[in-house]
Design a protein around this motif. Structure first.
Motif, PDB file in Angstrom:
ATOM      1  N   VAL A 189       0.815  -1.209   0.000  1.00  0.00           N
ATOM      2  CA  VAL A 189       0.000   0.000   0.000  1.00  0.00           C
ATOM      3  C   VAL A 189       0.850   1.261   0.000  1.00  0.00           C
ATOM      4  CG1 VAL A 189      -1.734   1.292   1.284  1.00  0.00           C
ATOM      5  CG2 VAL A 189      -1.894  -1.200   1.130  1.00  0.00           C
ATOM      6  N   VAL A 190       1.903   1.297   0.812  1.00  0.00           N
ATOM      7  CA  VAL A 190       2.697   2.513   0.969  1.00  0.00           C
ATOM      8  C   VAL A 190       3.395   2.888  -0.333  1.00  0.00           C
ATOM      9  CG1 VAL A 190       4.583   3.590   2.242  1.00  0.00           C
ATOM     10  CG2 VAL A 190       3.007   2.049   3.416  1.00  0.00           C
ATOM     11  N   LYS A 191       4.074   1.929  -0.939  1.00  0.00           N
ATOM     12  CA  LYS A 191       4.763   2.205  -2.208  1.00  0.00           C
ATOM     13  C   LYS A 191       3.766   2.588  -3.299  1.00  0.00           C
ATOM     14  CE  LYS A 191       8.893  -0.631  -1.520  1.00  0.00           C
ATOM     15  NZ  LYS A 191       9.685  -1.777  -2.044  1.00  0.00           N
ATOM     16  N   ALA A 192       2.638   1.862  -3.318  1.00  0.00           N
ATOM     17  CA  ALA A 192       1.615   2.157  -4.323  1.00  0.00           C
ATOM     18  C   ALA A 192       1.098   3.580  -4.146  1.00  0.00           C
ATOM     19  CB  ALA A 192       0.467   1.158  -4.213  1.00  0.00           C
ATOM     20  N   PHE A 193       0.901   3.990  -2.887  1.00  0.00           N
ATOM     21  CA  PHE A 193       0.399   5.337  -2.616  1.00  0.00           C
ATOM     22  C   PHE A 193       1.362   6.400  -3.142  1.00  0.00           C
ATOM     23  CE2 PHE A 193       0.307   9.050   0.187  1.00  0.00           C
ATOM     24  CZ  PHE A 193      -1.004   9.457   0.023  1.00  0.00           C
ATOM     25  N   GLY A 194       2.666   6.230  -2.846  1.00  0.00           N
ATOM     26  CA  GLY A 194       3.654   7.205  -3.304  1.00  0.00           C
ATOM     27  C   GLY A 194       3.704   7.316  -4.813  1.00  0.00           C
ATOM     28  N   SER A 195       3.730   6.178  -5.507  1.00  0.00           N
ATOM     29  CA  SER A 195       3.816   6.195  -6.967  1.00  0.00           C
ATOM     30  C   SER A 195       2.566   6.784  -7.599  1.00  0.00           C
ATOM     31  CB  SER A 195       4.045   4.766  -7.488  1.00  0.00           C
ATOM     32  OG  SER A 195       5.259   4.239  -6.995  1.00  0.00           O
ATOM     33  N   LEU A 196       1.388   6.393  -7.066  1.00  0.00           N
ATOM     34  CA  LEU A 196       0.131   6.877  -7.648  1.00  0.00           C
ATOM     35  C   LEU A 196      -0.070   8.374  -7.411  1.00  0.00           C
ATOM     36  CD1 LEU A 196      -2.194   3.894  -6.703  1.00  0.00           C
ATOM     37  CD2 LEU A 196      -1.419   4.515  -8.991  1.00  0.00           C
ATOM     38  N   GLN A 197       0.346   8.851  -6.239  1.00  0.00           N
ATOM     39  CA  GLN A 197       0.209  10.278  -5.964  1.00  0.00           C
ATOM     40  C   GLN A 197       1.081  11.100  -6.929  1.00  0.00           C
ATOM     41  OE1 GLN A 197       1.528  11.902  -2.104  1.00  0.00           O
ATOM     42  NE2 GLN A 197      -0.568  12.670  -1.849  1.00  0.00           N
ATOM     43  N   GLN A 198       2.307  10.642  -7.147  1.00  0.00           N
ATOM     44  CA  GLN A 198       3.191  11.336  -8.096  1.00  0.00           C
ATOM     45  C   GLN A 198       2.657  11.227  -9.524  1.00  0.00           C
ATOM     46  OE1 GLN A 198       7.575  10.800  -7.411  1.00  0.00           O
ATOM     47  NE2 GLN A 198       6.880   9.434  -5.800  1.00  0.00           N
ATOM     48  N   ALA A 199       2.107  10.053  -9.862  1.00  0.00           N
ATOM     49  CA  ALA A 199       1.560   9.861 -11.209  1.00  0.00           C
ATOM     50  C   ALA A 199       0.386  10.794 -11.457  1.00  0.00           C
ATOM     51  CB  ALA A 199       1.131   8.405 -11.395  1.00  0.00           C
ATOM     52  N   ALA A 200      -0.492  10.930 -10.451  1.00  0.00           N
ATOM     53  CA  ALA A 200      -1.655  11.823 -10.601  1.00  0.00           C
ATOM     54  C   ALA A 200      -1.209  13.260 -10.830  1.00  0.00           C
ATOM     55  CB  ALA A 200      -2.546  11.722  -9.362  1.00  0.00           C
ATOM     56  N   ALA A 201      -0.200  13.700 -10.059  1.00  0.00           N
ATOM     57  CA  ALA A 201       0.306  15.067 -10.222  1.00  0.00           C
ATOM     58  C   ALA A 201       0.916  15.252 -11.614  1.00  0.00           C
ATOM     59  CB  ALA A 201       1.334  15.373  -9.145  1.00  0.00           C
ATOM     60  N   ALA A 202       1.655  14.233 -12.081  1.00  0.00           N
ATOM     61  CA  ALA A 202       2.291  14.330 -13.407  1.00  0.00           C
ATOM     62  C   ALA A 202       1.246  14.352 -14.514  1.00  0.00           C
ATOM     63  CB  ALA A 202       3.251  13.158 -13.600  1.00  0.00           C
ATOM     64  N   PHE A 203       0.226  13.502 -14.407  1.00  0.00           N
ATOM     65  CA  PHE A 203      -0.833  13.488 -15.427  1.00  0.00           C
ATOM     66  C   PHE A 203      -1.597  14.817 -15.447  1.00  0.00           C
ATOM     67  CE2 PHE A 203      -0.808   8.673 -15.122  1.00  0.00           C
ATOM     68  CZ  PHE A 203      -0.352   8.487 -16.422  1.00  0.00           C
ATOM     69  N   LYS A 204      -1.835  15.372 -14.278  1.00  0.00           N
ATOM     70  CA  LYS A 204      -2.534  16.658 -14.214  1.00  0.00           C
ATOM     71  C   LYS A 204      -1.707  17.748 -14.873  1.00  0.00           C
ATOM     72  CE  LYS A 204      -4.959  19.665 -10.938  1.00  0.00           C
ATOM     73  NZ  LYS A 204      -5.328  19.858  -9.501  1.00  0.00           N
ATOM     74  N   HIS A 205      -0.401  17.712 -14.627  1.00  0.00           N
ATOM     75  CA  HIS A 205       0.494  18.708 -15.240  1.00  0.00           C
ATOM     76  C   HIS A 205       0.538  18.547 -16.755  1.00  0.00           C
ATOM     77  CE1 HIS A 205       3.898  21.409 -15.654  1.00  0.00           C
ATOM     78  NE2 HIS A 205       4.538  20.470 -16.340  1.00  0.00           N
ATOM     79  N   GLU A 206       0.489  17.309 -17.233  1.00  0.00           N
ATOM     80  CA  GLU A 206       0.557  17.046 -18.672  1.00  0.00           C
ATOM     81  C   GLU A 206      -0.790  17.235 -19.359  1.00  0.00           C
ATOM     82  OE1 GLU A 206       2.056  13.111 -19.067  1.00  0.00           O
ATOM     83  OE2 GLU A 206       4.029  13.582 -18.205  1.00  0.00           O
TER      84      GLU A 206
END
Length: 474
Positions: free
Chosen positions: A53-70
């Motif tokens: 859960v912890v690793k998944a949370f970190g990766s998904l949070q960064q992915a969401a921010a990156a997708f929003k920026h793109e």
């Protein structure tokens, strides 16, 4: 350009190069550390499927921010849905619901991650749990069933799960007949290998029998639901089934079963709560770590932008210095060209003036020579017209007075010449015809030719040399 200016220009260029290298260093370092949004999403989904859960949370949070920026709406939808599922998994369902409501449903083309189906299922569940909006819950769940039939015809487990959930929503809204029809329809379906949906189906059957007062049938289905829940780790269904079991035990005055079921219920609840606290702490740490990474990224971007600004300023200064130097160089070249042009024009004027003066002097010399020759010829004619029998003496006097420098030069160069020879040379130099010379000298033409011959020998003339031309050169 002077040496000093070259040194200054070199220093400016070196500063610009240093700034460029620094900018490249920060840019390349940041780019090297930053993963693509798709890679972060894939890693988060992989960690989610492995229950990390912890690793998944970190990766998904960064992915969401990156997708929003793109501006990638599909990617942002997928990352957000999985973030909501993580919150749901650790018991933060209110946060999961808030997260899920930040995006609209999207039929994403990547059907392998089931994000579109998860969205419909979770929205149905949260509409019933938080809003008590069973109509909306039924609508989302029916849409999830249709979505499964259309997109995942070979994988019926998700459709069965949604059908069991829809039966529970029917029960909650008082549509018990619809719930039975749905459960009967589900029972007629071909069984699948991953039968986690039976946990929900058995629980719904237990609730229906319990509502009809059939405690034994209700107990049997609830026990079956607990067994399936424990096999798949479905703590929510197990917890709800145990809760209903304690009610059945209390109604039947079965104290032993009640205590056993209540202890199991309390133990499972504490376990769930402990897991939730553990995951919440771990996720808070992960959020802090992500915030630190964001701060470092923002710091790197700030340094990069400042470096670019300095580089741009240095480039502008360098360009301005280059343009200024180039203009000064062009001005100097133009001034040098004009100065050279003026010097050339002055030299040309001086040369023309000298040539004109030389021409005037030559013209005056020729006029003097001509005048002198005319005076000599005039004097000779006067001698010729005189009545003196001996004409040689006056003739010599005329020649000597009018051209004494030439005669002195002849006497110096050719001392072997006689007076008659000098007299003949002077008359030839005056350009007098041979007939006049013979008449003036009172000699025949033959004697004149002989005198010319002897004169050539004395003066050392070679054959082919013209006597008149030679005399003019003396």
């Amino acid at each position: 350009m002077t040496r000093k200016k070259l040194i200054v220009a070199s220093a400016v260029v070196a500063a610009a190069l240093c700034a460029g290298v620094t900018a490249w260093h920060y840019c390349s370092g940041e780019a090297g550390q930053k993963q693509s949004a798709q890679a972060l999403l894939a890693k988060g989904m992989a960690d989610f499927n492995c229950n990390d859960v912890v690793k998944a949370f970190g990766s998904l949070q960064q992915a969401a921010a990156a997708f929003k920026h793109e501006g990638d709406s599909d990617g942002l939808f997928e990352a957000t849905v999985y973030m909501a599922m993580l919150y749901d998994q650790i018991g933060q369902r209110d946060q999961a619901y808030r997260t899920l409501k930040t995006v609209e449903f999207r039929d994403v083309p990547n059907y392998k991650d089931y994000s579109s189906q998860y969205y419909l299922r979770l929205m149905g569940f949260y509409k019933s749990l938080f809003d008590r909006d069973y109509t909306s819950a039924e609508r989302f769940t029916r849409r999830a069933i249709e979505f499964s039939k259309e997109k995942y015809p070979a994988d019926a487990a998700y459709m069965y799960m949604d059908m069991a959930n829809l039966a529970e929503f029917y029960i909650m809204s008082g549509k018990t007949d619809s719930a039975r029809l749905m459960l009967d329809s589900l029972k007629r379906m071909e069984p699948v290998r991953r039968d986690i949906y039976l946990s929900e189906a058995y629980y719904c059957r237990g609730r229906l029998f319990m509502a009809e007062g059939k405690a034994d049938s209700a107990r049997r289905y609830l026990e079956a639901s607990i067994g399936v829940s424990r096999r798949y780790g479905s703590f929510d269904n197990e917890l709800m089934a145990l809760k209903l079991m304690t009610k059945i035990d209390s109604t039947a005055d079965d104290l032993g079963s009640y205590i056993a079921h209540q202890r199991a219920y309390d133990s499972l609840r504490e376990k769930i709560r402990g897991n939730e606290i553990h995951y919440r702490v771990a996720m808070l740490r992960e959020e802090h770590k992500i915030d630190m990474l964001k701060q470092e990224s923002a710091k790197s971007r700030t340094i990069f932008l400042l470096t670019l600004s300095v580089l741009a300023l240095v480039a502008l200064i360098l360009a301005a210095a280059f343009i200024y130097t180039l203009k000064r160089l062009k001005t100097r070249q133009e001034m040098a060209r004009l100065e050279k042009q003026r010097a050339d024009e002055a030299a040309m004027r001086e040369r023309l003036e000298n040539e004109l003066l030389q021409l005037k002097m030559e013209q005056q010399g020729r006029m003097l020579d001509h005048t002198q020759k005319e005076n000599i010829v005039m004097g000779i004619k006067l001698v010729e017209q005189g009545g003196d029998a001996n004409k040689m003496r006056p003739l010599d006097r005329v020649l000597k007075e009018t051209d004494k420098d030439f005669i002195r030069k002849l006497e110096t160069l050719y001392p072997q010449l006689s007076r008659n020879d000098i007299r003949l040379i002077c008359l030839i130099r005056l350009g007098m015809p041979s007939g006049e010379i013979s008449k003036l000298l009172n000699i025949t033409m033959d004697s004149l030719h002989k005198s010319r011959y002897r004169l050539r020998k004395k003066m050392g003339l070679e054959a082919g040399q013209i006597l008149e031309t030679f005399i003019d050169t003396i």
